[in-house]
Design a protein around this motif. Structure first.
Motif, mmCIF file in Angstrom:
data_model
loop_
_atom_site.group_PDB
_atom_site.id
_atom_site.type_symbol
_atom_site.label_atom_id
_atom_site.label_comp_id
_atom_site.label_asym_id
_atom_site.label_seq_id
_atom_site.Cartn_x
_atom_site.Cartn_y
_atom_site.Cartn_z
ATOM 1 N N GLU A 75 128.913 13.888 67.185
ATOM 2 C CA GLU A 75 128.601 13.598 65.780
ATOM 3 C C GLU A 75 127.494 14.512 65.275
ATOM 4 O O GLU A 75 127.524 15.004 64.161
ATOM 5 N N HIS A 76 126.492 14.741 66.103
ATOM 6 C CA HIS A 76 125.403 15.648 65.746
ATOM 7 C C HIS A 76 125.521 16.884 66.629
ATOM 8 O O HIS A 76 124.985 16.937 67.737
ATOM 9 N N ALA A 77 126.236 17.872 66.132
ATOM 10 C CA ALA A 77 126.562 19.039 66.949
ATOM 11 C C ALA A 77 125.364 19.969 67.068
ATOM 12 O O ALA A 77 124.545 20.105 66.156
ATOM 13 N N SER A 78 125.278 20.614 68.225
ATOM 14 C CA SER A 78 124.300 21.683 68.396
ATOM 15 C C SER A 78 124.932 22.982 67.916
ATOM 16 O O SER A 78 126.078 23.001 67.471
ATOM 17 N N THR A 79 124.179 24.082 68.004
ATOM 18 C CA THR A 79 124.755 25.372 67.621
ATOM 19 C C THR A 79 125.588 25.963 68.743
ATOM 20 O O THR A 79 126.162 27.028 68.597
ATOM 21 N N LEU A 136 133.574 9.050 72.185
ATOM 22 C CA LEU A 136 132.608 9.834 72.936
ATOM 23 C C LEU A 136 131.340 9.023 73.215
ATOM 24 O O LEU A 136 130.707 9.167 74.263
ATOM 25 N N GLU A 137 130.997 8.145 72.302
ATOM 26 C CA GLU A 137 129.796 7.321 72.485
ATOM 27 C C GLU A 137 129.911 6.434 73.721
ATOM 28 O O GLU A 137 128.908 6.130 74.373
ATOM 29 N N ARG A 148 135.663 -2.795 75.076
ATOM 30 C CA ARG A 148 134.232 -3.066 74.967
ATOM 31 C C ARG A 148 133.454 -1.782 75.223
ATOM 32 O O ARG A 148 133.984 -0.813 75.768
ATOM 33 N N LYS A 149 132.193 -1.785 74.782
ATOM 34 C CA LYS A 149 131.377 -0.582 74.828
ATOM 35 C C LYS A 149 131.238 -0.064 76.264
ATOM 36 O O LYS A 149 130.987 -0.819 77.193
ATOM 37 N N GLY A 150 131.403 1.243 76.402
ATOM 38 C CA GLY A 150 131.183 1.892 77.698
ATOM 39 C C GLY A 150 132.320 1.763 78.676
ATOM 40 O O GLY A 150 132.169 2.154 79.841
ATOM 41 N N ALA A 151 133.445 1.241 78.238
ATOM 42 C CA ALA A 151 134.574 1.043 79.152
ATOM 43 C C ALA A 151 135.876 1.311 78.403
ATOM 44 O O ALA A 151 135.951 1.175 77.187
ATOM 45 N N MET A 197 139.362 10.819 66.512
ATOM 46 C CA MET A 197 138.508 11.287 65.418
ATOM 47 C C MET A 197 139.286 12.317 64.605
ATOM 48 O O MET A 197 139.900 13.237 65.157
ATOM 49 N N VAL A 198 139.242 12.171 63.284
ATOM 50 C CA VAL A 198 139.928 13.086 62.371
ATOM 51 C C VAL A 198 138.876 13.846 61.580
ATOM 52 O O VAL A 198 137.973 13.227 60.987
ATOM 53 N N HIS A 199 138.954 15.170 61.568
ATOM 54 C CA HIS A 199 137.964 15.952 60.850
ATOM 55 C C HIS A 199 138.591 17.215 60.284
ATOM 56 O O HIS A 199 139.685 17.626 60.674
ATOM 57 N N LEU A 200 137.879 17.819 59.332
ATOM 58 C CA LEU A 200 138.349 19.022 58.654
ATOM 59 C C LEU A 200 138.002 20.270 59.444
ATOM 60 O O LEU A 200 136.970 20.333 60.124
ATOM 61 N N SER A 201 138.840 21.267 59.321
ATOM 62 C CA SER A 201 138.624 22.555 59.980
ATOM 63 C C SER A 201 138.846 23.657 58.951
ATOM 64 O O SER A 201 139.904 23.723 58.323
ATOM 65 N N TYR A 202 137.823 24.499 58.768
ATOM 66 C CA TYR A 202 137.900 25.630 57.835
ATOM 67 C C TYR A 202 137.778 26.938 58.608
ATOM 68 O O TYR A 202 136.828 27.125 59.375
ATOM 69 N N GLY A 203 138.717 27.852 58.383
ATOM 70 C CA GLY A 203 138.637 29.161 58.996
ATOM 71 C C GLY A 203 137.512 29.987 58.404
ATOM 72 O O GLY A 203 137.118 29.787 57.241
#
Length: 773
Positions: free
Chosen positions: A63-67, A208-209, A399-402, A538-544
């Motif tokens: 969710e909080h990506a690095s470079t 991922l969490e 449940r969380k973590g499983a 997870m669904v997200h946008l991708s821009y070239g």
């Protein structure tokens, strides 16, 4: 002076996965593909909220990506698209198809990006340029001429974005067929068919969490360092905080042993690494079902023992009572199951099964992940369902973590299926399509990959359209698949680079070049983003970010729209309007799928949104309304059992696998460094005791012949023997070189997936041993 090492050689690789070796390969691939310096910045936008989704694997993004959100194999995929090398019409003018067929798969890929639509000219055996309008007219003419729409098959690769996939399935269904062979049919189909019978939906239940909260991870049939390297970062974090990680795989893969993270300066500077797995279990090929059932049996036995001693049981009885059905019948089957049979079929000693059961029972939050090591077997559906049973026994779903975590291959293979690329669509989906688009969709189930090949051979499919991929080399029974494609009246392939499928031509053939995921997709002066769905929904946008490789490329979405317009006209659907603004396609998706409400608004947020997975919320979309325990017996009437009854210990079982320098059928280079193979691809990994049994030596060349009951001889010749840590009776080799050994109809029960991980074969010494001495 040290002598140069031979181009092809075997040399143990002693380093951890990742590290400086990965960075070296990043540099090599950028140079090899002649990527311009200006395109290097593309890497900093890879897997970023305002950038593009990696065209490689389907591992999710933080969710909080690095470079630094790219990996070695992701760079290889990007470099392949960003290459400055071009395959222009002049290239085809200089080479006949027959000449190109003699080149290796690696050499074909290295020619570079396709720039113009091409049509096959049989008289000259060459591809010639064709205008886009003429190409679509040719497709339309063939499709309109078919007496039955079911005489066409429409293949989809997992790299296709959601917008193109949705428009593709709409066009094909309006045309009149459900013939949607796709790459899911060849990889995770047993997951898609198995999980609905247990938890109600064919998707994983974790995000991922959840990895942050898991204390135990069981990793079945995976090689993350090669197939989805960014997963190693999550596993490293899990290991660092003390989670127990077990690798369950016939091969001890380096990436599951130890990993040096290129994203962590201290590990790089000190050349240190993180231990990933603390336990390795190596079942025999096809032995996972028996191993998982053995774990479930031991859990029931230990629960019975605890209760008899007046102690608390080990099962999550509250979960079982409230959320499941069928447990008592399942438990009774486990109690009656023979231990001797489970040990023999799994190839895992009883003591190690006990140790693994301890790990599972001691885990408070357990995640099970799996790849194609579980799915490409005859009993794959039963194996997935047995794994669900095991996880339900201790309430490790919802449940969380499983939870359950199938790790998909290509970057949008799950999204394509969500969008309706499905040869067996549900009535509810077809009813909604009918309501939204005012047409009667075909209700008859269509052909999957194997069925499409057979239909081509039988003359029942005359037009093949491939939306990406390398169909001819990804599929089983390679010579038979070649015959099938050549029997077609028309073959069409949408692609970014040249591959062998383009050279296996029908009576007429087209190559349609398309934009890559990394390239700017400009429609009506506005850059368009495409959406993708990762392995964790997870669904997200991708821009070239890069300029297109040619001014004559079309996006996949535009190709579909213009083909649909040419074939069906636009009275009912304004195809070109959809292609001019992808947001309008997303609006249409929202009308068909309730879970995509406010699609455009939700996906515009950084990171996108998570699709509801009912089983994650302990909502069970099964007939009973509860998660279902499913009873399965150990299958002792498999092709392997029958072949071994005839040939005895000399019968070996072959699994196909990727080398580290490839992604699916795309060959980036000739090395598999983590397994110590350099400059070679025709190798076969074998246990040292099997070498002794067969009277063969490490380094000799062998031929392989698959054992099947149809009278067809399937051979793969001159593979060098490599002594390796692999279970007795098992072999490993790379695909696509060994796909020809897989009989077309050797498929998973209930899924149709080729049995690429359990091919019965016999070895014999090759006649020519000159290079092996």
């Amino acid at each position: 002076m040290q002598k140069d090492k031979p181009e092809g050689h075997i040399e143990p690789y002693h380093h951890a996965a990742g590290g400086w070796g990965a960075l070296k390969q990043v540099a090599i691939n950028l140079v090899r593909e002649k990527v311009s310096g200006g395109n290097y910045k593309t890497l900093l936008k890879q897997n970023q909220p305002d950038g593009f989704d990696c065209p490689g694997c389907a591992w999710p993004d933080r969710e909080h990506a690095s470079t630094f959100e790219f990996c070695e194999n992701g760079v290889k995929a990007v470099a392949a698209e960003a290459t400055s090398k071009r395959v222009k019409p002049a290239f085809f003018a200089a080479h006949t198809v027959a000449e190109l067929l003699r080149q290796s798969d690696y050499a074909l890929e290295q020619h570079g990006r396709l720039t113009d639509p091409m049509v096959y000219d049989r008289a000259s055996d060459k591809y010639l340029p064709i205008a886009w309008d003429d190409a679509f007219a040719l497709i339309a003419r063939h499709l309109k001429a078919l007496p039955d729409p079911n005489q066409a098959a429409f293949y989809t690769s997992g790299r296709t974005g959601n917008e193109a996939a949705f428009l593709f399935q709409l066009f094909v269904r309006m045309y009149g067929t459900n013939n949607f062979p796709d790459c899911s049919n060849m990889c995770h189909e047993p997951t898609s068919r198995g999980l609905p019978g247990t938890v109600g939906i064919g998707k994983g239940t974790v995000t991922l969490e959840d990895f942050e909260h898991a204390d135990t991870l069981l990793i079945f049939g995976q090689n993350p360092a090669t197939n989805h390297p960014r997963m190693l970062g999550e596993l490293r974090d899990c290991a660092k905080r003390g989670a127990r990680i077990v690798s369950i795989n016939p091969l001890r893969e380096r990436g599951l042993e130890r990993f040096t993270s290129p994203a962590h300066a201290l590990e790089m500077l000190t050349n240190s690494s993180t231990t990933i797995s603390t336990m390795f279990v190596q079942p025999t090929l096809g032995g996972d079902f028996a191993l998982i059932k053995a774990l479930a049996k031991r859990l029931v036995e230990r629960d019975d023992e605890a209760i008899a001693a007046g102690q608390a049981g080990l099962l999550d009885r509250a979960f079982i009572a409230e959320h499941t059905s069928g447990f008592e019948a399942f438990a009774q089957d486990l109690r009656a199951q023979s231990w001797d049979q489970l040990i023999a079929e799994s190839g895992v000693p009883r003591a190690q099964i006990e140790e693994l059961s301890d790990v599972y029972i001691n885990g408070k939050n357990v995640i099970c992940t799996w790849g194609m090591g579980l799915t490409q077997h005859k009993g794959a559906v039963a194996t997935i369902q047995m794994l669900s049973n095991l996880m339900m026994m201790r309430g490790n779903i919802g449940r969380k973590g499983a939870g359950l975590c199938p790790v998909r291959g290509h970057s949008n293979v799950q999204g394509d299926r969500t969008m309706g690329i499905e040869e067996k669509p549900t009535k509810a989906f077809l009813d909604r399509m009918q309501k939204v688009f005012d047409f009667e969709p075909p209700r008859e189930h269509g052909y999957d990959v194997v069925e499409s090949i057979q239909a081509m051979l039988d003359g029942k499919v005359k037009v093949f359209f491939g939306m990406g991929g390398n169909f001819a080399m990804a599929t089983p029974d390679t010579p038979l698949t070649f015959d099938a494609l050549r029997a077609c009246d028309l073959t069409v392939h949408v692609a970014t680079k040249l591959n062998r499928s383009h050279l296996i031509v029908g009576k007429e053939a087209l190559i349609l070049p398309t934009l890559g995921r990394t390239e700017i997709d400009m429609q009506n002066g506005v850059p368009q983003g495409v959406t993708v769905e990762d392995s964790m929904s997870m669904v997200h946008l991708s821009y070239g970010m890069n300029q297109p490789a040619s001014d004559n490329l079309l996006s996949e979405t535009a190709i579909v729209a213009r083909m649909a317009h040419a074939t069906l006209g636009s009275d009912k659907v304004d195809w070109n309007a959809y292609a001019g603004d992808y947001a309008t396609i997303r609006d249409a998706v929202a009308k068909v799928f309730d879970d995509f409400y406010d699609f455009n608004a939700r996906v515009a947020k950084p990171g996108g949104f998570h699709l509801k997975v009912a089983s994650r919320e302990r909502e069970w979309r099964t007939a009973s309304g509860k998660a279902q325990f499913v009873v399965h017996a150990v299958d002792t009437d498999t092709p392997i059992h029958r072949a071994r009854a005839i040939h005895g210990e000399r019968l070996m079982v072959l699994m196909t696998a990727r080398s580290h320098d490839q992604y699916n059928t795309t060959i980036y280079g000739m090395d598999d460094r983590y397994r110590g193979v350099f400059g070679l691809r025709r190798v076969v990994f074998i246990n040292k005791d099997d070498l002794a049994l067969l009277g063969m030596r490490n380094g000799q060349y062998v031929d392989m012949v698959s054992v099947w009951d149809d009278g067809v001889e399937r051979r793969a010749e001159r593979f060098v023997l490599v002594e390796y840590d692999i279970p007795r009776g098992c072999l490993g080799a790379y695909f696509p070189e060994t796909n020809g050994l897989i009989p077309l109809h050797s498929t998973a029960d209930g899924a149709g997936t080729p049995m690429s991980k359990s091919i019965p074969v016999l070895l014999s010494l090759s006649t020519d041993q000159s290079a092996a001495e």
